[in-house]
Motif scaffolding. Structure first.
Motif, PDB file in Angstrom:
ATOM      1  N   ALA A 131       0.873  -1.165  -0.035  1.00 51.90           N
ATOM      2  CA  ALA A 131       0.311   0.062   0.065  1.00 51.90           C
ATOM      3  C   ALA A 131       0.731   1.185   0.010  1.00 51.90           C
ATOM      4  N   GLY A 132       2.051   1.266   0.232  1.00 53.10           N
ATOM      5  CA  GLY A 132       3.101   2.271   0.010  1.00 53.10           C
ATOM      6  C   GLY A 132       2.742   3.077   1.656  1.00 53.10           C
ATOM      7  N   ASP A 133       2.433   2.372   2.572  1.00 51.67           N
ATOM      8  CA  ASP A 133       2.304   2.998   3.774  1.00 51.67           C
ATOM      9  C   ASP A 133       3.330   3.161   4.649  1.00 51.67           C
ATOM     10  N   SER A 134       4.542   3.818   4.635  1.00 48.08           N
ATOM     11  CA  SER A 134       5.647   3.642   5.323  1.00 48.08           C
ATOM     12  C   SER A 134       5.328   3.605   7.044  1.00 48.08           C
ATOM     13  N   ALA A 135       4.505   4.732   7.175  1.00 56.46           N
ATOM     14  CA  ALA A 135       4.058   4.956   8.815  1.00 56.46           C
ATOM     15  C   ALA A 135       3.661   3.869   9.294  1.00 56.46           C
TER      16      ALA A 135
END
Length: 130
Positions: free
Chosen positions: A23-27
């Motif tokens: 999802a490209g959710d680095s956090a």
């Protein structure tokens, strides 16, 4: 908590790792690790702490690399009720095409924390294709 329940939670943590990466959710990805986690990348870079993991992955997630689901059951070995060593295969695709040169074995230390299970360490090792 039983070993079965702990194993289910660790497996959910592994699934979230793939989900947040793709999802490209680095956090969200970084939140799967303890605040002081040790993280050794595919290329040997040693990241120290959740903040460094998030920062480094922010740029990486802008690339076309996606994680593929593993069909191999992870190996989970409990050191104590609250600590486990997890070994799992890793695979990824680039631009939607599987890339066998990126096949790896990943070793984690999973730790039960007040927030639930988190990874306290991560080490990604390339599998040399013969």
């Amino acid at each position: 908590m039983s070993t079965t329940e702990a194993t289910n939670e660790i497996n959910r943590l592994l699934a979230r790792l793939t989900e947040t990466w793709n999802a490209g959710d680095s956090a969200g990805y970084a939140d799967l690790f303890t605040a002081d986690a040790d993280y050794v990348t595919f290329f040997g870079l040693h990241l120290k702490g959740r903040e460094a993991i998030e920062e480094t992955h922010r740029g990486l997630f802008e690339t076309s690399i996606k994680l593929d689901e593993s069909d191999v059951e992870p190996s989970i070995r409990y050191i104590t009720d609250d600590v486990a060593v997890v070994v799992v295969g890793g695979a990824s695709s680039v631009n939607g095409v599987p890339d066998p040169s990126r096949t790896s074995t990943v070793t984690f230390t999973a730790l039960r924390t007040p927030e639930g299970w988190r990874f306290a360490s991560f080490h990604n090792s390339r599998v040399i294709q013969s």
